[in-house]
Design a protein around this motif. Structure first.
Motif, mmCIF file in Angstrom:
data_model
loop_
_atom_site.group_PDB
_atom_site.id
_atom_site.type_symbol
_atom_site.label_atom_id
_atom_site.label_comp_id
_atom_site.label_asym_id
_atom_site.label_seq_id
_atom_site.Cartn_x
_atom_site.Cartn_y
_atom_site.Cartn_z
ATOM 1 N N GLN A 1 -2.189 -2.515 14.968
ATOM 2 C CA GLN A 1 -2.469 -3.956 14.916
ATOM 3 C C GLN A 1 -1.737 -4.683 16.036
ATOM 4 O O GLN A 1 -2.274 -5.608 16.649
ATOM 5 N N LYS B 1 -16.421 14.283 13.151
ATOM 6 C CA LYS B 1 -15.886 13.140 12.424
ATOM 7 C C LYS B 1 -14.561 12.689 13.023
ATOM 8 O O LYS B 1 -14.267 11.505 13.062
ATOM 9 N N GLU C 1 -11.269 1.981 7.389
ATOM 10 C CA GLU C 1 -11.108 0.944 6.370
ATOM 11 C C GLU C 1 -9.759 1.097 5.668
ATOM 12 O O GLU C 1 -9.067 0.117 5.415
ATOM 13 N N GLN C 2 -9.404 2.361 5.369
ATOM 14 C CA GLN C 2 -8.097 2.612 4.752
ATOM 15 C C GLN C 2 -6.975 2.024 5.585
ATOM 16 O O GLN C 2 -6.000 1.504 5.066
ATOM 17 N N GLU C 3 -7.119 2.151 6.894
ATOM 18 C CA GLU C 3 -6.042 1.738 7.781
ATOM 19 C C GLU C 3 -6.076 0.249 8.088
ATOM 20 O O GLU C 3 -5.250 -0.245 8.854
ATOM 21 N N THR D 1 -23.329 10.772 9.093
ATOM 22 C CA THR D 1 -22.285 11.361 8.251
ATOM 23 C C THR D 1 -20.892 11.294 8.881
ATOM 24 O O THR D 1 -19.968 10.754 8.254
ATOM 25 N N ILE E 1 -15.574 -2.743 4.991
ATOM 26 C CA ILE E 1 -16.960 -2.365 4.732
ATOM 27 C C ILE E 1 -17.502 -3.278 3.640
ATOM 28 O O ILE E 1 -16.991 -3.290 2.526
ATOM 29 N N LYS F 1 3.542 6.479 8.458
ATOM 30 C CA LYS F 1 2.123 6.139 8.413
ATOM 31 C C LYS F 1 1.944 4.622 8.420
ATOM 32 O O LYS F 1 1.092 4.092 9.137
ATOM 33 N N THR F 2 2.736 3.958 7.623
ATOM 34 C CA THR F 2 2.673 2.491 7.605
ATOM 35 C C THR F 2 2.978 1.935 8.983
ATOM 36 O O THR F 2 2.318 1.007 9.458
ATOM 37 N N LYS G 1 0.833 -1.193 0.000
ATOM 38 C CA LYS G 1 0.000 0.000 0.000
ATOM 39 C C LYS G 1 0.878 1.258 0.000
ATOM 40 O O LYS G 1 0.621 2.207 -0.737
ATOM 41 N N THR G 2 1.879 1.253 0.845
ATOM 42 C CA THR G 2 2.801 2.383 0.873
ATOM 43 C C THR G 2 3.460 2.576 -0.486
ATOM 44 O O THR G 2 3.596 3.698 -0.968
ATOM 45 N N TRP H 1 0.066 2.112 11.374
ATOM 46 C CA TRP H 1 -0.930 1.055 11.176
ATOM 47 C C TRP H 1 -0.543 -0.224 11.882
ATOM 48 O O TRP H 1 -1.348 -0.808 12.609
ATOM 49 N N SER I 1 -14.774 5.187 6.815
ATOM 50 C CA SER I 1 -13.982 5.208 5.587
ATOM 51 C C SER I 1 -12.496 5.245 5.907
ATOM 52 O O SER I 1 -11.684 4.526 5.316
ATOM 53 N N ARG I 2 -12.154 6.067 6.875
ATOM 54 C CA ARG I 2 -10.745 6.199 7.254
ATOM 55 C C ARG I 2 -10.221 4.920 7.893
ATOM 56 O O ARG I 2 -9.113 4.468 7.593
ATOM 57 N N ARG J 1 -19.734 7.724 9.010
ATOM 58 C CA ARG J 1 -19.270 7.184 7.730
ATOM 59 C C ARG J 1 -17.884 7.713 7.382
ATOM 60 O O ARG J 1 -17.047 6.984 6.825
ATOM 61 N N ASP J 2 -17.634 8.981 7.684
ATOM 62 C CA ASP J 2 -16.290 9.539 7.479
ATOM 63 C C ASP J 2 -15.256 8.719 8.237
ATOM 64 O O ASP J 2 -14.215 8.326 7.700
#
Lengths: 222, 222
Positions: free
Chosen positions: B153, B8, B54-56, B44, B61, B145-146, A145-146, B149, B51-52, B47-48
DNA sequence: AGTCAGCGTGTTGTATACAACAAAAACATT
DNA sequence: AATGTTTTTGTTGTATACAACACGCTGACT
């Protein structure tokens, strides 16, 4: 084809594509209303897409002010190539064995014989496919992803700086050949070393191109 | 304090926190309506936030079906530690010099003298601070950022498997000391090597804990 | 009993109206 | 003319109503 795709996905890919192709250039402001009219959807899928693009570093959302397409600075080149220099040699060293020999041989064949028959645009696609094929041997989704992010940023740099000059394309092809040759011998340490050399050369070339670009911009006024 | 925080953001941190603390356990289903009631906001901002998340990689979803908190498998341990093994020795090797000596000395002091006065919970916070301090010497936002994440975990694994046993805590502290000692000598190659050894040991310990956990689950029925 | 069609319920996807805020513009005051 | 204040405009943030879809359930038909 895209009939079953949700609008938020369509919006995401549409906006992302325009950012990568620099139709929305680095630094310019966007707003949801304009995007809404351009894509003929409501604000909701637009906002979904923007949220995702912000995560990926392609835009910044300034609350109550607007959306700005992320700019590309000299330093971004360093950041992009730092990731590539960390990942790509690692991919060869640790996962080179997982790349199918036929894939390697296909690249060897392409690089060694028919490089000159490609247009610059085509060679870019080939270059991308080559590096991606190597990195994808790492199956770790976090790392991939990165890599995808910096790949997108790299594409933006290409569009901004224009294509490589022919000379660099020749050199690039030779460097690719050296990497592929090491891969064919299954000498992954050598392959990783060649990859590192290739990336350092590529980084310097990108630096030069950006500098040239800045200079010619100044000459043409502004 | 959080008066100026947008809803949010509040929703994002609230849900993320509950996922990390396994109040929303791996594999369970969520839905927007329940979250809406729990957080007293509209869909709203929910959901914001989703969405975030899910990215991480913390949730998936499933369109028109629901939201599932990402499960944690054995393989995830490999993925997490692959990133750590790639990043953390690299951070020491390439950016160790950028870590302030006083910071290193502070950790040396803590690890060498007062480790036994910490509760397990406190030692965790210390462990986190130590590794994060090292990785943040890499200033590359893509890499950081990676790391964030996989850090999240990792926290989930900790909560799921319970805390370390005392024995491992002793060993951990000794390994930390070896790393810090190398740092004090500015021998970054050694520090990177010690870090690699530490991470491999930690990875095995995590594996064992997860296995034990699975076994005792089976003994207690289901 | 088995199978299949249709319906009902629950879920997220989408559109849209309104609120909150920031920044610029217009205006009054000195 | 300069300055401080008010108004207006433009933007994203938030709430909510409705649409679209997936899935289980019921029921009729065989």
């Amino acid at each position: 084809m895209a009939a079953k795709e949700s609008l938020k996905q369509k919006a995401y890919y549409a906006i992302k594509d325009k950012i990568i192709r620099c139709e929305y250039a680095p630094g310019v402001m966007l707003n949801e209303e304009a995007l809404r009219e351009e894509l003929h959807v409501s604000r909701t899928p637009i906002r979904d897409a923007l949220s995702r693009l912000e995560q990926e570093g392609l835009i910044s959302i300034l609350p109550k002010k607007g959306i700005v397409v992320s700019s590309l600075s000299m330093n971004d080149i360093n950041l992009i190539f730092e990731v590539r220099l960390l990942y790509e040699p690692y991919a060869l060293l640790k996962y080179g064995q997982k790349i199918k020999d036929e894939v390697i041989y296909k690249f060897f064949h392409t690089f060694s014989s028919s490089a000159h028959t490609f247009s610059e645009e085509e060679y870019y696609a080939l270059d991308d496919a080559f590096h991606v094929a190597i990195v994808e041997a790492i199956q770790n989704p976090y790392l991939l992803k990165t890599y995808d992010w910096i790949h997108n940023q790299n594409l933006r740099f290409r569009v901004m700086t224009g294509q490589f000059v022919d000379l660099r394309l020749e050199r690039t092809n030779q460097e690719h050949l050296r990497i592929v040759t090491a891969c064919l011998k299954h000498d992954w340490e050598l392959a990783a070393k060649e990859m590192e050399a290739h990336l350092l050369a590529s980084k310097n070339a990108t630096f030069d191109l950006v500098l040239d670009n800045k200079n010619s911009e100044m000459q043409h006024g502004k």
